[in-house]
Design an enzyme around this catalytic site. Structure first.
Site, PDB file in Angstrom:
ATOM      1  N   CYS C 248     -52.240   1.266 -59.819  1.00 13.02           N
ATOM      2  CA  CYS C 248     -51.979   0.232 -60.828  1.00 13.02           C
ATOM      3  C   CYS C 248     -53.278  -0.115 -61.537  1.00 13.02           C
ATOM      4  O   CYS C 248     -54.299  -0.363 -60.891  1.00 13.02           O
ATOM      5  CB  CYS C 248     -51.390  -1.017 -60.160  1.00 13.02           C
ATOM      6  SG  CYS C 248     -51.321  -2.433 -61.268  1.00 13.02           S
ATOM      7  N   CYS C 251     -54.025  -4.093 -60.499  1.00 12.09           N
ATOM      8  CA  CYS C 251     -54.311  -4.546 -59.139  1.00 12.09           C
ATOM      9  C   CYS C 251     -54.767  -3.409 -58.245  1.00 12.09           C
ATOM     10  O   CYS C 251     -55.119  -3.618 -57.094  1.00 12.09           O
ATOM     11  CB  CYS C 251     -53.101  -5.244 -58.522  1.00 12.09           C
ATOM     12  SG  CYS C 251     -51.816  -4.100 -57.974  1.00 12.09           S
ATOM     13  N   CYS C 273     -48.047  -2.138 -62.189  1.00 13.47           N
ATOM     14  CA  CYS C 273     -46.942  -2.401 -61.281  1.00 13.47           C
ATOM     15  C   CYS C 273     -45.726  -2.872 -62.072  1.00 13.47           C
ATOM     16  O   CYS C 273     -45.844  -3.750 -62.938  1.00 13.47           O
ATOM     17  CB  CYS C 273     -47.299  -3.510 -60.298  1.00 13.47           C
ATOM     18  SG  CYS C 273     -48.578  -3.060 -59.130  1.00 13.47           S
ATOM     19  N   CYS C 279     -47.843  -7.596 -58.193  1.00  8.91           N
ATOM     20  CA  CYS C 279     -49.117  -7.298 -58.841  1.00  8.91           C
ATOM     21  C   CYS C 279     -49.986  -8.554 -58.948  1.00  8.91           C
ATOM     22  O   CYS C 279     -51.161  -8.541 -58.602  1.00  8.91           O
ATOM     23  CB  CYS C 279     -48.850  -6.713 -60.223  1.00  8.91           C
ATOM     24  SG  CYS C 279     -50.270  -5.903 -60.966  1.00  8.91           S
TER      25      CYS C 279
END
Ligand SMILES: [Zn+2]
Lengths: 367, 190, 305
Positions: C248, C251, C273, C279
Site C-alpha cells: 500500500c 500505509c 488499501c 489503512c
C-alpha cells in the site's frame, strides 16, 4: 503524495439540492399544482398507478411532480410508499360486468347489446400538433347526449360462450397469490402471471405482445372487448355481516378472442387472453391480453416454439421496470474492487500468453 | 376470550422483538450457547422464552401447532390475540410448541423438500432446565465442539441431522433461557 | 467516529429500522432458515425499499431485520466507509433506527458491506451483512431458476466444474477473479457476492455471523460462525487468493487488498488499501507507505481534496 477523495456526504447533499432546483425549473414560470397534473396528465397518472400497484391519483400526481416527469421514477416512489402501508384486509373481487363504461368497443362484432361506445380515445384523431393548445385556448365541451350515462353492459365474450364457441374459464374461489407478499415461485399460475403483467412495464409488455403478432408465438388475437369505466370496490366486514362500498375505481379491461385449432380432447373453439389494468391504460391492457394468451401454451396443449412471450420465466423475471431499472443503473455504483480483480487477472493472463509466444512482455509504466 | 390473552405481549414491539431476534439468531447460529430473553409474560405453561419466540417469529402467515398441555385455552387465546397465528395440526405447522414427549413422534412435522428445504417446521421444545453439558455438538456455528443438555438421546437428533439439508430445527426453552439446535449440527453422545 | 454527524432519528414517521414488524418477522424467519441450512438460498418476499434494487436493498432489509437500538453500525462499499452509497445507507439507518455508527471495524456490531470483507479479522458478536446482486452461483451457466434449483437439490454441480475446467483448458488457470464460487460445509455451492477472490478465505471459519441479502432476486442465505467454506478448485490447479503484488502506498501494508489509483496521464499509478479503515488505523499506528504524507493531519494534506 496522495490523499483519497472524500466528502461523499457533502457531495450527495449538494447533488440533491441541485436536483430540487432543477425540478422547479425557471421560477418565473408558475409552479405545477398536483390537481393540474392529476386532471391534465391523467394518462401519466394512470400509468403510475397501474405499475405502482396503488390506486391514488393524488399520490401519483405528487410522484410525477417529484420525479420531474420520469414515470419509472414516479412508479418507484409509489411502490416504495405502498410497501409501508399496513394491510387491513382484502376487498371482494371487483365485478367488471357491472362496470359503468365510458368506453367499450369490440373488434369482433359490428353491433352488439350495449353498443359500441367510443368514449374519450385518441383513435381516429389525426396526429397533428394542435397549436390551439399552445395558445392556451379553453377546451371545447363535449356534447351531452340525453340518456347516455354510463351503464352496465354485458361482456362480449359471454355471447360466444353461450354457443360454446369460446373456451370456458375454470371458475375458482381460491385466493390468488400475491407477488408483493410472497417470493415468486416458478412455474407460476395464471393469477400470478396476470398480477406480474398488470404491474409490468408497459413498454416491455407492449414489445412482447408485438412480437407475438410478428410470429414469435403467434396467437391470432382479436380484441373481443375493451372496456374502460368505474367499478365499485367492496369490502366484507365480518362484524357487520355485509359488504360496504369503499370507493369506485377506474379500470381498463381487455379480453382477446384467439383462434384455437383444437386438440385431441377439445374441438376447435376460441380461447381468451386477459388484461386488467388500473386507470385508463388501453395499450397496456391489450398488450397484457396478448402476452397472457401466449403464456398459456402449456394448458392449451400448444407447441412451445421458444418465443420470448411464451417463456414464463423470461417474461416474469424481466417485466418489472423497478427491478430492471435498479439493477441496470447499479452499474453506475463503484466497482473498483471487482474491476481491480479483473485487471490483475487480465494482466497475468496476458503476461503468460506473451511469454508463451516469446514476445517481450510490455513493461508496466509505473513499475 | 380470556382477559390474560390481552396481556403479556411486548411493551415496545419494535425494540423488544429486535432484541429477542438477535438472541434467537445467536442461539441458532451458535449451537450450544444459551441466551436469555425478556419481554413476554405468557400464560402457563408457556415459558417466557417460548412466549418471546412466538411473539418474535409468528403471525397470521405462520401456522402454529400446540402439543400436549400447551394446547390449552389460555395459550391458544394468547397466541391468537397476540400474533394471529392459525393453530393447526403438526403436519401443517411452521412452528410447534410443547414438551418433548408431546411433540413426538417427530415425523409428523414438515422437513422441507429437496427444492425448498427451508419449508420445514421449527420446534420450540419446553424443557425444565438448560445446561451447557450433555451431548456433544459439532458443525457449523461451533468452534471445535460444544455441549448442550438435550431432552432425548443423541441418536434422535443425529437422525434429524442425517436428513440434511432437510430436517427440523429446534429451540429449547426453559424459563427465560433458550438454546438452538439447527439440523446442520452433528450430535453425539459424549 | 469523526466525520459523520449524528442525524436526529425520524422514528416518528417510520417504524424502528424502517420496515414494518410483519416484514421484519418474515425476513427474520428466512434468516433463521438460512442459518440452519448454510449456503442454501432461502426465498423471501423482498419489499420495495426507498432505494433502488441493485443498490443494496437485500443487505438493507437484512440489516434492518437484525438491528437493535444498541448496535453500532458500519457500512462499507468497495471496502471504504466514505463511498457515496455507503454514506447513503449508513445515513438511512441513522435516520430510521437511530443507531450509533462507526468506521472502526472492531467497534462495529453490525457491518453491511458491498464487495469486500474487512481486513481486520471479525470477532464473535459481530454480524457481517453482504449486499448480493445475483445470489445464484450457477446463474451465468444456466439462466433458469427452475433448472438451478433442481441442480442444488440434486447436488449436481457438474456444470460449474465443467466451466472452471474449460477456463483451465483455455487460460491455464481459473479465469474468475471475483464472485468466485465456494462450497459450504461440503454441500451447497454458494455465491460469495462480488468480493475479490482474495477475500474468499476470510469467509471460512469466521467468528462472525455472515448474512447475505439479495433484494431483487428475493433470496437470503447465511454462514454461521466457524463454517467451512471452500473455494472451488482442482487438485492440480489449487485456488489462489491473489491480489496486486504491491505494498500500500499509504500505509505500506503488503497483505491487504489494493485499489489501483491513476495518478496522472503519464501512466503513473499507485496502489492503496481498499479497506480505508484498515489503512488509516495502520497509519495512525505509525506505518508509513512510500507515497504517503510524512505525518497525518499536515496542512498540505487537504490540498488534494
Ligand atoms: Zn494502506
Amino acid at each position: 503524495m496522495y490523499v483519497a477523495v472524500k466528502g461523499g456526504e457533502r457531495a450527495i447533499e449538494n447533488a440533491h439540492a441541485w436536483l430540487a432546483e432543477e425540478r422547479r425549473g425557471d421560477p418565473s414560470v408558475p409552479e405545477l399544482a398536483l390537481d393540474q397534473i392529476r386532471e391534465q396528465l391523467k394518462l401519466a397518472v394512470n400509468r403510475v398507478m397501474a405499475e405502482g400497484s396503488l390506486y391514488d391519483p393524488d399520490l401519483a400526481a405528487l410522484a410525477i411532480k417529484q420525479s420531474r416527469g420520469d414515470l419509472i421514477e414516479s412508479i418507484f416512489l409509489m411502490r416504495a410508499y405502498r410497501t409501508t402501508l399496513p394491510r387491513f384486509g382484502v376487498s371482494r373481487p371487483v365485478d367488471t360486468a357491472a362496470m359503468a363504461c365510458i368506453r367499450r368497443i369490440s373488434a369482433t362484432f359490428k353491433d352488439l347489446p350495449g353498443g359500441q361506445i367510443l368514449g374519450p380515445t385518441f383513435d381516429y384523431t389525426h396526429r397533428l400538433l394542435d397549436f390551439a393548445l399552445a395558445a392556451e385556448g379553453e377546451a371545447p365541451r363535449a356534447p351531452i347526449t340525453e340518456g347516455a350515462e354510463p351503464a352496465a353492459v354485458p361482456h362480449v365474450t359471454e355471447f360466444l360462450n353461450r354457443d360454446g364457441l369460446i373456451q370456458e374459464e375454470p371458475h375458482s374461489d381460491e385466493t390468488p397469490g400475491d407477488l408483493t407478499r410472497n417470493p415468486l415461485e416458478l412455474p407460476a399460475n395464471r393469477p400470478l402471471r396476470l398480477q406480474a403483467l398488470a404491474r409490468g412495464d408497459e413498454g416491455f409488455v407492449l414489445s412482447l405482445a408485438y412480437s407475438t403478432q410478428r410470429g414469435y408465438g403467434r396467437t391470432h388475437a382479436f380484441v373481443g372487448e375493451l372496456r374502460i369505466g368505474l367499478v365499485a370496490v367492496e369490502y366484507d366486514v365480518p362484524e357487520l355481516g355485509f359488504a360496504i362500498h369503499l370507493a369506485d375505481i377506474e379500470l381498463t379491461e381487455c379480453e382477446t378472442v384467439n383462434q384455437f385449432k383444437g386438440s385431441r380432447s377439445e374441438p376447435p373453439q376460441f380461447t381468451r387472453g386477459y388484461g386488467l389494468v388500473l386507470g385508463q391504460s388501453e395499450r397496456k391492457s391489450i398488450s397484457m391480453s396478448l402476452v397472457d394468451r401466449a403464456l398459456r401454451w402449456r394448458e392449451l396443449g400448444e407447441d412451445y416454439i421458444g418465443a420470448p412471450a411464451q417463456d414464463e420465466e423470461f417474461v416474469l423475471s424481466h417485466c418489472d421496470n423497478i427491478q430492471a431499472t435498479g439493477f441496470l443503473e447499479h452499474i453506475k455504483l463503484p466497482h473498483y474492487v471487482d474491476f481491480q480483480a479483473e485487471l490483475e487477472l487480465v494482466r497475468r493472463l496476458r503476461a503468460e500468453a506473451l511469454e508463451l509466444t516469446g514476445a517481450p512482455a510490455m513493461k508496466e509504466a509505473a513499475e | 376470550m380470556n382477559a390474560t390473552a390481552l396481556q403479556g405481549g411486548f411493551a415496545t414491539p419494535a425494540h423488544d422483538s429486535a432484541r429477542a431476534f438477535r438472541a434467537t439468531l445467536d442461539a441458532l447460529a451458535r449451537p450450544g450457547t444459551i441466551q436469555t430473553v425478556a419481554g413476554a409474560q405468557p400464560p402457563a405453561p408457556l415459558s417466557v422464552a417460548a412466549g418471546v419466540l412466538i411473539l418474535t417469529l409468528t403471525d397470521g402467515t405462520t401456522p402454529v401447532h400446540l402439543a400436549g398441555a400447551w394446547d390449552c385455552a389460555d395459550v391458544r387465546d394468547w397466541i391468537t390475540f397476540q400474533t394471529g397465528a392459525p393453530l393447526v395440526g403438526p403436519a401443517d405447522a411452521a412452528f410447534a410448541v410443547g414438551a418433548w414427549n408431546d411433540l413426538a413422534p417427530l415425523d409428523r412435522f414438515a422437513i422441507g423438500t429437496p427444492d425448498y428445504p427451508d419449508r420445514s417446521a421449527t420446534l420450540i421444545v419446553e424443557c425444565d432446565a438448560l445446561q451447557a453439558q450433555g451431548a456433544q455438538l459439532t458443525g457449523s456455528g461451533i468452534k471445535d465442539s460444544a455441549r448442550l443438555s438435550l431432552p432425548d438421546a443423541a441418536r434422535v437428533f443425529a437422525a434429524n441431522h442425517a436428513l440434511f439439508p432437510l430436517g427440523l430445527d429446534f429451540f429449547f426453552t426453559a424459563g427465560d433461557r433458550l438454546a438452538g439446535l439447527p439440523r446442520s449440527t452433528k450430535v453425539e453422545d459424549n | 467516529m469523526t466525520a459523520i454527524a449524528q442525524t436526529p432519528t425520524e422514528t416518528d414517521a417510520y417504524n424502528f429500522a424502517y420496515l414494518d414488524e410483519q416484514t421484519k418477522r418474515m425476513i427474520r424467519r428466512a434468516i433463521l432458515k438460512g442459518v440452519a441450512i448454510p449456503g442454501y438460498q432461502v426465498p423471501f418476499a423482498s419489499r420495495e425499499m426507498p432505494m433502488p434494487y441493485g443498490w443494496g436493498t437485500g443487505g438493507v432489509q437484512v440489516t434492518a431485520a437484525c438491528l437493535v437500538p444498541e448496535d453500532r453500525l458500519k457500512v462499507i462499499d468497495q471496502g471504504a466507509d466514505d463511498t457515496t452509497n455507503a454514506v447513503s445507507i449508513r445515513r438511512f439507518f441513522q435516520r430510521t433506527a437511530g443507531v450509533a455508527v462507526t468506521e472502526n471495524t472492531p467497534e462495529a456490531t453490525v457491518i453491511q458491506t458491498r464487495h469486500r470483507i474487512p481486513e481486520t479479522p471479525l470477532t464473535e458478536g459481530q454480524i457481517l451483512v453482504y449486499q448480493v446482486p445475483i445470489p445464484e452461483p450457477l446463474r451465468f451457466l444456466e439462466p433458469r431458476e427452475t433448472e438451478t434449483r433442481r441442480m442444488h437439490a440434486l447436488e449436481d454441480y457438474g456444470l460449474m466444474h465443467v466451466k472452471l475446467y474449460e477456463d483451465i483448458a483455455r487460460h491455464g488457470q481459473i479465469a474468475t477473479s471475483y464472485d468466485y464460487p465456494v462450497k459450504v460445509e461440503g454441500r451447497y455451492v454458494m455465491d460469495p457476492s462480488p468480493i475479490p477472490k482474495f477475500d474468499n478465505p476470510k469467509m471460512s471459519d469466521n467468528a462472525a455471523i455472515q448474512l447475505f441479502g439479495a433484494g431483487r432476486e428475493q433470496r437470503i442465505y447465511a454462514l454461521p460462525p466457524y463454517t467451512k467454506v471452500v473455494s472451488l478448485d482442482f487438485e492440480d490447479h489449487p485456488f489462489v487468493a491473489s491480489k496486486a503484488d504491491h505494498p500500500c502506498g499509504l500505509c505500506g501494508s503488503t497483505d491487504s487488498y489494493l485499489d489501483e489509483v491513476i495518478m496522472d496521464d503519464q501512466g503513473g499509478r499507485m496502489f492503496v488499501c481498499s479497506d480505508t479503515n484498515y489503512c488509516s488505523t495502520r497509519r495512525e499506528a505509525g506505518h508509513i507507505g512510500a507515497m504517503a504524507a510524512p505525518a497525518p493531519a499536515q496542512p498540505q494534506e487537504r490540498r488534494a481534496e
